[in-house]
Design an enzyme around this catalytic site. Structure first.
Site, PDB file in Angstrom:
ATOM      1  N   CYS A  66       0.819  -1.225   0.000  1.00  0.00           N
ATOM      2  CA  CYS A  66       0.000   0.000   0.000  1.00  0.00           C
ATOM      3  C   CYS A  66       0.845   1.265   0.000  1.00  0.00           C
ATOM      4  O   CYS A  66       0.326   2.357  -0.246  1.00  0.00           O
ATOM      5  CB  CYS A  66      -0.971   0.002   1.176  1.00  0.00           C
ATOM      6  SG  CYS A  66      -0.181   0.189   2.783  1.00  0.00           S
ATOM      7  N   HIS A 103      -1.030  11.351  16.083  1.00  0.00           N
ATOM      8  CA  HIS A 103      -1.672  10.574  15.016  1.00  0.00           C
ATOM      9  C   HIS A 103      -0.640   9.642  14.389  1.00  0.00           C
ATOM     10  O   HIS A 103       0.473  10.056  14.059  1.00  0.00           O
ATOM     11  CB  HIS A 103      -2.198  11.536  13.949  1.00  0.00           C
ATOM     12  CG  HIS A 103      -2.701  10.852  12.718  1.00  0.00           C
ATOM     13  ND1 HIS A 103      -3.960  10.297  12.656  1.00  0.00           N
ATOM     14  CD2 HIS A 103      -2.117  10.613  11.516  1.00  0.00           C
ATOM     15  CE1 HIS A 103      -4.122   9.751  11.447  1.00  0.00           C
ATOM     16  NE2 HIS A 103      -3.022   9.929  10.739  1.00  0.00           N
ATOM     17  N   HIS A 106      -4.182   4.711  10.215  1.00  0.00           N
ATOM     18  CA  HIS A 106      -5.522   4.130  10.308  1.00  0.00           C
ATOM     19  C   HIS A 106      -5.420   2.616  10.292  1.00  0.00           C
ATOM     20  O   HIS A 106      -4.409   2.056   9.849  1.00  0.00           O
ATOM     21  CB  HIS A 106      -6.392   4.603   9.143  1.00  0.00           C
ATOM     22  CG  HIS A 106      -6.731   6.060   9.210  1.00  0.00           C
ATOM     23  ND1 HIS A 106      -5.922   7.030   8.667  1.00  0.00           N
ATOM     24  CD2 HIS A 106      -7.779   6.710   9.787  1.00  0.00           C
ATOM     25  CE1 HIS A 106      -6.455   8.219   8.904  1.00  0.00           C
ATOM     26  NE2 HIS A 106      -7.587   8.064   9.576  1.00  0.00           N
ATOM     27  N   ASP A 110      -8.582  -5.091   5.852  1.00  0.00           N
ATOM     28  CA  ASP A 110      -8.129  -5.835   4.668  1.00  0.00           C
ATOM     29  C   ASP A 110      -6.728  -6.411   4.856  1.00  0.00           C
ATOM     30  O   ASP A 110      -5.965  -6.545   3.910  1.00  0.00           O
ATOM     31  CB  ASP A 110      -8.190  -4.943   3.422  1.00  0.00           C
ATOM     32  CG  ASP A 110      -7.323  -3.688   3.572  1.00  0.00           C
ATOM     33  OD1 ASP A 110      -6.593  -3.556   4.575  1.00  0.00           O
ATOM     34  OD2 ASP A 110      -7.368  -2.830   2.665  1.00  0.00           O
ATOM     35  N   ARG A 119      -5.152  -4.469   8.930  1.00  0.00           N
ATOM     36  CA  ARG A 119      -3.972  -3.777   8.397  1.00  0.00           C
ATOM     37  C   ARG A 119      -3.843  -2.437   9.095  1.00  0.00           C
ATOM     38  O   ARG A 119      -4.615  -1.525   8.844  1.00  0.00           O
ATOM     39  CB  ARG A 119      -4.115  -3.568   6.882  1.00  0.00           C
ATOM     40  CG  ARG A 119      -3.018  -2.673   6.289  1.00  0.00           C
ATOM     41  CD  ARG A 119      -3.057  -2.653   4.765  1.00  0.00           C
ATOM     42  NE  ARG A 119      -4.306  -2.133   4.242  1.00  0.00           N
ATOM     43  CZ  ARG A 119      -4.491  -0.862   3.839  1.00  0.00           C
ATOM     44  NH1 ARG A 119      -3.493   0.008   3.890  1.00  0.00           N
ATOM     45  NH2 ARG A 119      -5.661  -0.468   3.386  1.00  0.00           N
ATOM     46  N   CYS A 121      -2.155   0.696   9.043  1.00  0.00           N
ATOM     47  CA  CYS A 121      -1.444   1.434   7.995  1.00  0.00           C
ATOM     48  C   CYS A 121      -0.884   2.693   8.648  1.00  0.00           C
ATOM     49  O   CYS A 121      -1.640   3.610   8.988  1.00  0.00           O
ATOM     50  CB  CYS A 121      -2.446   1.760   6.890  1.00  0.00           C
ATOM     51  SG  CYS A 121      -1.735   2.642   5.513  1.00  0.00           S
TER      52      CYS A 121
END
Ligand code: FE
Length: 133
Positions: A66, A103, A106, A110, A119, A121
Site C-alpha cells: 500500500c 496521530h 488508520h 483488509d 492492516r 497502515c
C-alpha cells in the site's frame, strides 16, 4: 518526565521535524512509497517518534504493497488507541499513540486473514525504529 499530553504545540514544533509534526500533530499523511520504514523489515521495535512509547513489533510487520508501513497488530499492552474518524468523507478508524495522542495512521479490515485480517497502515514519519540487540 512531563506527561506528553501536556507538551504545547510550540514545544512539539521544536521537538519534531516538520514532517513528523504534520503527521503526529496535524493528522497528516506522508506520500505513499516515500516513508523510511515502508520497505524496512529488520527485526526490532517501532516506537512513537513523539514520545518513545513502543507501538509495534517487527514480527507483525508485513509488505502490504500500500505504500506505508503495515502491521497486523500493535504490540501487546496499551501503546495505541483507536477512534472513529469521519474526516475526508470516509468512515475510518484512526490509530493514535496512547501516551502523547499523536496521530499514527488508520486500521483497515483488509489485512492478512491468517493473521487476524487487520492492516494497521502507519506513517513512517510517526515512527522510530529500535533494532533488536
Ligand atoms: Fe507518542
Amino acid at each position: 518526565m512531563t506527561d506528553p499530553k501536556d507538551i504545547s504545540e510550540t514545544e512539539w514544533r521544536e521537538k519534531l521535524t516538520p514532517e513528523q509534526y504534520h503527521v503526529l500533530r496535524e493528522a497528516g499523511t506522508e506520500r505513499a512509497f516515500t516513508g523510511e520504514y515502508d520497505k524496512h523489515f529488520d527485526e526490532g521495535e517501532y516506537t512513537c517518534a513523539g514520545c518513545g512509547t513502543v507501538l509495534f513489533e517487527s514480527d507483525a510487520k508485513y509488505n502490504s504493497g500500500c505504500g506505508w508501513p503495515a502491521f497486523t497488530k500493535p504490540t501487546d499492552g496499551d501503546g495505541v488507541d483507536e477512534h472513529r474518524d469521519t474526516s475526508h468523507g470516509m468512515i475510518r478508524t484512526e490509530v493514535t499513540c496512547s501516551k502523547c495522542a499523536g496521530h499514527l495512521g488508520h486500521v483497515f479490515p483488509d489485512g492478512p486473514p491468517e493473521a487476524g485480517g487487520l492492516r494497521y497502515c502507519i506513517n513512517s514519519a510517526s515512527l522510530d525504529f529500535k533494532p533488536k540487540d
